[in-house]
Write an enzyme that holds these catalytic residues in place. Structure first.
Site, PDB file in Angstrom:
ATOM      1  N   HIS A 168       0.839  -1.195   0.000  1.00 47.02           N
ATOM      2  CA  HIS A 168       0.000   0.000   0.000  1.00 47.02           C
ATOM      3  C   HIS A 168       0.878   1.251   0.000  1.00 47.02           C
ATOM      4  CE1 HIS A 168       0.992   0.237   4.276  1.00 47.02           C
ATOM      5  NE2 HIS A 168       0.769  -1.068   4.303  1.00 47.02           N
ATOM      6  N   ALA A 169       0.264   2.419   0.005  1.00 44.71           N
ATOM      7  CA  ALA A 169       0.985   3.686  -0.150  1.00 44.71           C
ATOM      8  C   ALA A 169       2.054   3.919   0.914  1.00 44.71           C
ATOM      9  CB  ALA A 169      -0.007   4.849  -0.163  1.00 44.71           C
TER      10      ALA A 169
END
Length: 82
Positions: free
Chosen positions: A14-15
């Site tokens: 994820h980010a």
């Protein structure tokens, strides 16, 4: 040098995890690539990492060339293996 790593994060790549990887990779003056399925990206590219949408439990291969390649791969493996 190459190393296969299992992505253990419960939500995959994820980010915030991608940001940590880019930050760690940017400390090294070596070329670092991540191979996932049929795609290869530069690990220093947050957009490249996020575009792969790697889910939890998938294997990736990190490849690095240069003086600190082993150390760079180790740092990235630690982040992905948490």
């Amino acid at each position: 040098m190459e190393k296969q790593i299992l992505v253990k994060s419960t939500v995959g790549l994820h980010a915030s995890l991608a940001a940590k990887i880019v930050q760690a990779a940017s400390k090294y003056s070596v070329d670092i690539l991540l191979h996932y399925k049929d795609k290869t990206i530069d690990v220093k590219s947050i957009l490249g990492l996020m575009s792969l949408a790697i889910p939890s439990g998938e294997n990736v291969v990190i490849e690095a060339c240069g003086d600190n390649a082993e150390e760079a791969i180790s740092d990235i493996a630690t982040i992905l293996s948490k």
